[in-house]
Design a protein around this motif. Structure first.
Motif: not given
Length: 186
Positions: A122, A67, A2, A114, A118-119, A102
């Protein structure tokens, strides 16, 4: 991963992000939206058995996006004072803590980049704030190559905007491999 991006850098680097600014002289909002090739509203085919965060990640992977950049249309902090002070909803408290971990806190108004790995996490927290904070209605996300703009409505529907013909073809070839159904196309 992030990564925070300052608002000014995000505005310069990702020019296809939707924007809105209030103009006092005309007492109205000034809106900027990129040139749209096509627009879709997507809904989960079976809401009871499918997780929207999981399906968004699945769609993003099928679109070969690594991303995403999340950004608010208006110049305001990600986490409102009201939301950050709430103590009545455990999921919201946890979501705010996730963002704080974060460094996305009270005054941060920029973009957030992102990475695909990690999506899911998140999105789970992003969606909780979207559903819980009426002022968190104008956050969009875009891929780095600026082919797609996404928007998650508090009702759980996903708006997907294609910005060129190739991205539109890519989307049409990919959406059928997910649990999303197209509700409306513009």
């Amino acid at each position: 991963m992030v990564e925070k991006i300052s608002r000014d850098i995000c505005l310069i680097k990702y020019r296809s992000l939707p924007l809105c600014e209030y103009d006092k002289t005309i007492d109205d909002d000034i809106l900027y939206y990129p040139k749209i090739f096509s627009s879709y509203w997507l809904k989960l085919a079976d809401e009871s058995n499918t997780n929207i965060s999981k399906e968004i990640v699945s769609l993003i992977k099928k679109l070969n996006i690594n991303h995403l950049i999340f950004f608010g249309e208006t110049n305001k902090p990600w986490i409102s004072k009201f939301t950050s002070s709430r103590t009545d909803f455990k999921k919201l408290i946890n979501a705010v803590e996730y963002f704080k971990s974060h460094k996305i806190e009270k005054k941060f108004n920029g973009g957030v980049k992102i990475e695909i790995n990690e999506l899911y996490k998140f999105l789970q927290n992003f969606i909780i704030i979207t559903e819980s904070d009426g002022g968190f209605y104008d956050f969009n996300f875009i891929d780095e190559d600026e082919n797609f703009v996404f928007y998650i409505h508090y009702s759980g529907e996903l708006k997907l905007i294609t910005l060129n013909e190739n991205s539109n073809i890519n989307f049409q070839n990919s959406v059928n491999e997910t649990h999303f159904t197209i509700q409306n196309q513009d």
